[in-house]
Design a protein around this motif. Structure first.
Motif, PDB file in Angstrom:
ATOM      1  N   ASP A  73       0.850  -1.205   0.000  1.00  0.00           N
ATOM      2  CA  ASP A  73       0.000   0.000   0.000  1.00  0.00           C
ATOM      3  C   ASP A  73       0.886   1.256   0.000  1.00  0.00           C
ATOM      4  N   VAL A  74       1.966   1.185   0.747  1.00  0.00           N
ATOM      5  CA  VAL A  74       2.900   2.318   0.797  1.00  0.00           C
ATOM      6  C   VAL A  74       3.590   2.480  -0.562  1.00  0.00           C
ATOM      7  N   ALA A  75       3.913   1.353  -1.194  1.00  0.00           N
ATOM      8  CA  ALA A  75       4.544   1.406  -2.522  1.00  0.00           C
ATOM      9  C   ALA A  75       3.645   2.154  -3.496  1.00  0.00           C
ATOM     10  N   ARG A  76       2.352   1.894  -3.430  1.00  0.00           N
ATOM     11  CA  ARG A  76       1.424   2.568  -4.348  1.00  0.00           C
ATOM     12  C   ARG A  76       1.275   4.040  -3.988  1.00  0.00           C
ATOM     13  N   LEU A  77       1.239   4.312  -2.681  1.00  0.00           N
ATOM     14  CA  LEU A  77       1.118   5.705  -2.235  1.00  0.00           C
ATOM     15  C   LEU A  77       2.307   6.535  -2.735  1.00  0.00           C
ATOM     16  N   LEU A  78       3.514   5.998  -2.584  1.00  0.00           N
ATOM     17  CA  LEU A  78       4.703   6.785  -2.910  1.00  0.00           C
ATOM     18  C   LEU A  78       4.992   6.854  -4.408  1.00  0.00           C
ATOM     19  N   SER A  79       4.576   5.829  -5.157  1.00  0.00           N
ATOM     20  CA  SER A  79       4.961   5.811  -6.571  1.00  0.00           C
ATOM     21  C   SER A  79       3.913   6.426  -7.500  1.00  0.00           C
ATOM     22  N   ALA A  80       2.640   6.399  -7.116  1.00  0.00           N
ATOM     23  CA  ALA A  80       1.597   6.921  -8.017  1.00  0.00           C
ATOM     24  C   ALA A  80       1.649   8.440  -8.087  1.00  0.00           C
ATOM     25  N   GLU A  81       1.379   8.950  -9.271  1.00  0.00           N
ATOM     26  CA  GLU A  81       1.343  10.404  -9.491  1.00  0.00           C
ATOM     27  C   GLU A  81       0.105  10.984  -8.798  1.00  0.00           C
ATOM     28  N   PRO A  82       0.265  11.938  -7.840  1.00  0.00           N
ATOM     29  CA  PRO A  82      -0.920  12.499  -7.159  1.00  0.00           C
ATOM     30  C   PRO A  82      -1.617  13.548  -8.022  1.00  0.00           C
ATOM     31  N   PRO A  83      -2.855  13.915  -7.682  1.00  0.00           N
ATOM     32  CA  PRO A  83      -3.553  14.945  -8.469  1.00  0.00           C
ATOM     33  C   PRO A  83      -2.777  16.265  -8.391  1.00  0.00           C
ATOM     34  N   PRO A  84      -2.456  16.868  -9.522  1.00  0.00           N
ATOM     35  CA  PRO A  84      -1.693  18.122  -9.472  1.00  0.00           C
ATOM     36  C   PRO A  84      -2.452  19.250  -8.789  1.00  0.00           C
ATOM     37  N   GLN A  85      -3.790  19.099  -8.715  1.00  0.00           N
ATOM     38  CA  GLN A  85      -4.581  20.147  -8.050  1.00  0.00           C
ATOM     39  C   GLN A  85      -4.285  20.200  -6.548  1.00  0.00           C
ATOM     40  N   ILE A  86      -3.807  19.085  -5.992  1.00  0.00           N
ATOM     41  CA  ILE A  86      -3.451  19.060  -4.562  1.00  0.00           C
ATOM     42  C   ILE A  86      -1.972  19.428  -4.487  1.00  0.00           C
ATOM     43  N   ALA A  87      -1.745  20.746  -4.462  1.00  0.00           N
ATOM     44  CA  ALA A  87      -0.375  21.260  -4.644  1.00  0.00           C
ATOM     45  C   ALA A  87       0.599  20.720  -3.596  1.00  0.00           C
ATOM     46  N   ALA A  88       0.144  20.615  -2.338  1.00  0.00           N
ATOM     47  CA  ALA A  88       1.058  20.170  -1.284  1.00  0.00           C
ATOM     48  C   ALA A  88       1.494  18.725  -1.501  1.00  0.00           C
ATOM     49  N   LEU A  89       0.579  17.924  -2.024  1.00  0.00           N
ATOM     50  CA  LEU A  89       0.904  16.515  -2.277  1.00  0.00           C
ATOM     51  C   LEU A  89       1.882  16.399  -3.458  1.00  0.00           C
ATOM     52  N   SER A  90       1.643  17.193  -4.496  1.00  0.00           N
ATOM     53  CA  SER A  90       2.574  17.207  -5.635  1.00  0.00           C
ATOM     54  C   SER A  90       3.951  17.672  -5.184  1.00  0.00           C
ATOM     55  N   ALA A  91       3.966  18.668  -4.295  1.00  0.00           N
ATOM     56  CA  ALA A  91       5.256  19.185  -3.799  1.00  0.00           C
ATOM     57  C   ALA A  91       5.974  18.107  -2.981  1.00  0.00           C
ATOM     58  N   ALA A  92       5.198  17.334  -2.202  1.00  0.00           N
ATOM     59  CA  ALA A  92       5.805  16.264  -1.404  1.00  0.00           C
ATOM     60  C   ALA A  92       6.423  15.209  -2.316  1.00  0.00           C
ATOM     61  N   ARG A  93       5.766  14.941  -3.433  1.00  0.00           N
ATOM     62  CA  ARG A  93       6.326  13.960  -4.368  1.00  0.00           C
ATOM     63  C   ARG A  93       7.604  14.509  -5.017  1.00  0.00           C
ATOM     64  N   ARG A  94       7.568  15.781  -5.371  1.00  0.00           N
ATOM     65  CA  ARG A  94       8.783  16.400  -5.951  1.00  0.00           C
ATOM     66  C   ARG A  94       9.935  16.320  -4.951  1.00  0.00           C
ATOM     67  N   ASP A  95       9.618  16.572  -3.665  1.00  0.00           N
ATOM     68  CA  ASP A  95      10.658  16.497  -2.623  1.00  0.00           C
ATOM     69  C   ASP A  95      11.256  15.101  -2.552  1.00  0.00           C
ATOM     70  N   LEU A  96      10.384  14.095  -2.649  1.00  0.00           N
ATOM     71  CA  LEU A  96      10.881  12.713  -2.582  1.00  0.00           C
ATOM     72  C   LEU A  96      11.799  12.430  -3.780  1.00  0.00           C
ATOM     73  N   VAL A  97      11.354  12.866  -4.972  1.00  0.00           N
ATOM     74  CA  VAL A  97      12.187  12.657  -6.167  1.00  0.00           C
ATOM     75  C   VAL A  97      13.534  13.359  -5.996  1.00  0.00           C
ATOM     76  N   GLU A  98      13.507  14.572  -5.442  1.00  0.00           N
ATOM     77  CA  GLU A  98      14.766  15.315  -5.214  1.00  0.00           C
ATOM     78  C   GLU A  98      15.666  14.562  -4.235  1.00  0.00           C
ATOM     79  N   ARG A  99      15.087  14.075  -3.143  1.00  0.00           N
ATOM     80  CA  ARG A  99      15.880  13.375  -2.118  1.00  0.00           C
ATOM     81  C   ARG A  99      16.487  12.095  -2.677  1.00  0.00           C
ATOM     82  N   LEU A 100      15.663  11.309  -3.369  1.00  0.00           N
ATOM     83  CA  LEU A 100      16.175  10.068  -3.953  1.00  0.00           C
ATOM     84  C   LEU A 100      17.199  10.387  -5.046  1.00  0.00           C
ATOM     85  N   GLY A 101      16.929  11.458  -5.789  1.00  0.00           N
ATOM     86  CA  GLY A 101      17.860  11.876  -6.843  1.00  0.00           C
ATOM     87  C   GLY A 101      19.211  12.282  -6.267  1.00  0.00           C
TER      88      GLY A 101
END
Lengths: 233, 229
Positions: free
Chosen positions: B143-171
């Protein structure tokens, strides 16, 4: 509109059917649902919002579709197929793997620049909409991955890249498209083309080929930009 | 979730009747458990339920009602913890993204501690250790794998930003192994593209419903991420 953008519209729209009025209503609603979802988001899109884009009445809409979800699923199937065929055609009519991938990616970017709302529905909102559109998305990714995987013909068996390479490369290109669309700036995709070619070539052929693909794409892009600037002047 | 188990474990150390209750849900009524522990436990259950509800319903149909149902709490309790559904999902995303990064960093640090300077110099070895840790973590919690890997709705800006942060950290972690201290630096931004591709691959495998397919990805993903080394 940039010449590249109008070319993309023609490429994709020419594949669509246009017939009698019922077909036009159906086509209009299918385009309308994608535009509305791309602009408002899947969750926020209502049948009313779709009709504001497509015209027509609720009764007509429900003659063709059971619901917003059904309309999205049917529209998705049609538009992703059109785009997929268009992108594959660009690759197939260009000699050489690297040039084919570059042309196909450019065709994709042209579409994104020309129809950003529809592109957003096809690449971003499909993740929100879920099944059955998501299954169509996965099928399209697999078709494109299989086409990109033709690179294996140029690689010795001993040096063959992992089985998942095609899916990996398509996923990388798509994530770049999603990033640009989510940021509301599809124009920046063109700047990423050399980097994406580096990524695609590197995944199959390693570092040296990746650097070569980056250089060649940068030069071609610069030349094309100069040509377009000259044409405008 | 490790945190949940720790808190559940603490609760189980309380009176005997608590020990017989489900480890995922505190017993109703008087149980002598401190209020702050109950509250922390509710929050952990809500975060876990948010990931489970997302895996079940997807972003398109996700509701706060389903999250509260899976967490076994009332709607009132949900809104005592979170302003709305997206605040709950954001908290779940940030918590799990943090745990994923800790898992990778912990595995790499343990390798260096075990093997010393040799492991420090072995960029490929460190990368494989990190990738293996990440996939092990995600396979253990689909369930966590799906939460972290799926693209969130861009309208939920904070969630999109959290995903960008994760990509930056892993990058940034990936760049740490891609950079050759004695050679040329990799193309700027390449690591972001690689992480984006890796997340897309993880998302597809996670959606297949077979966590083992995620674990099996390790050798392939390692080779793909390190192709430019």
């Amino acid at each position: 509109m940039a010449p590249e953008a109008s070319a993309a519209i023609n490429q994709v729209d020419s594949l669509g059917a246009n017939g009698g009025s019922e077909l036009a209503v159906r086509e209009g609603a299918m385009e309308g649902v994608l535009v509305a979802c791309g602009e408002l988001g899947f969750r926020e899109t209502s049948v009313r919002a779709i009709l504001e884009h497509s015209g027509g009445h609720r009764a007509q809409f429900y003659q063709h579709f059971e619901s917003k979800e059904d309309c999205f699923a049917q529209a998705y199937a049609v538009w992703i197929e059109r785009l997929c065929v268009s992108v594959l055609e660009a690759a197939a009519t260009t000699p050489g793997w690297e040039a084919g991938v570059r042309e196909a990616t450019a065709r994709l970017f042209q579409f994104v620049a020309a129809r950003p709302a529809i592109a957003r529905a096809l690449f971003v909102e499909v993740q929100i909409a879920g099944e059955p559109a998501l299954a169509r998305h996965e099928a399209a990714v697999e078709r494109l991955a299989a086409a990109i995987d033709s690179a294996r013909a140029e690689i010795d068996d001993a040096e063959a890249p992992p089985e998942a390479t095609g899916i990996f490369v398509v996923g990388g290109i798509e994530s770049c498209v999603c990033e640009a669309l989510s940021a509301g700036d599809p124009g920046r995709l063109w700047d990423a083309l050399p980097e994406l070619m580096h990524f695609a070539a590197g995944s199959y052929f390693g570092k040296e080929e990746a650097e070569g693909a980056f250089e060649r794409t940068s030069i071609l892009l610069e030349r094309e930009r100069t040509r377009l600037t000259g044409a405008e002047e | 979730m490790t945190e949940l188990r720790l808190i559940a474990g603490a609760a189980l150390a309380e009176p005997a009747e608590v020990a017989e209750a489900s480890p995922l849900r505190l017993p109703p009524g008087r149980h002598g458990i401190p209020a702050d522990l109950v509250r922390a436990h509710q929050r952990v259950r809500l975060l876990e339920a948010a990931a489970a509800a997302l895996a079940e319903q997807g972003y398109g149909r996700l509701t706060a009602a389903r999250v509260t149902e899976l967490a076994g709490v009332s709607s009132r309790t949900f809104y005592q913890h979170f302003e709305d559904l997206w605040a709950c999902l954001l908290a779940a995303y940030e918590t799990e993204a943090g745990r994923l990064c800790q898992e990778i960093e912990g595995a790499c640090a343990a390798l260096v501690q075990e093997r010393g300077p040799i492991a420090e110099a072995d960029r490929r070895g460190r990368a494989h250790t990190g990738i293996s840790a990440a996939l092990g973590f995600l396979a253990a919690e689909p369930d966590v794998a799906r939460l972290l890997s799926a693209e969130p709705p861009p309208q939920i800006a904070a969630l999109s930003a959290a995903r960008r942060d994760l990509v930056e950290r892993l990058g940034a972690m990936l760049r740490g192994v891609l950079v050759d201290p004695d050679g040329a630096t990799p193309l700027p931004g390449l690591e972001r593209r690689l992480i984006g591709a890796a997340l897309a691959l993880v998302s597809t495998r996670a959606a297949s419903g077979d966590p083992q397919r995620l674990r099996q990805l390790e050798p392939e993903l390692g080779e793909l991420l390190l192709a430019s080394l």
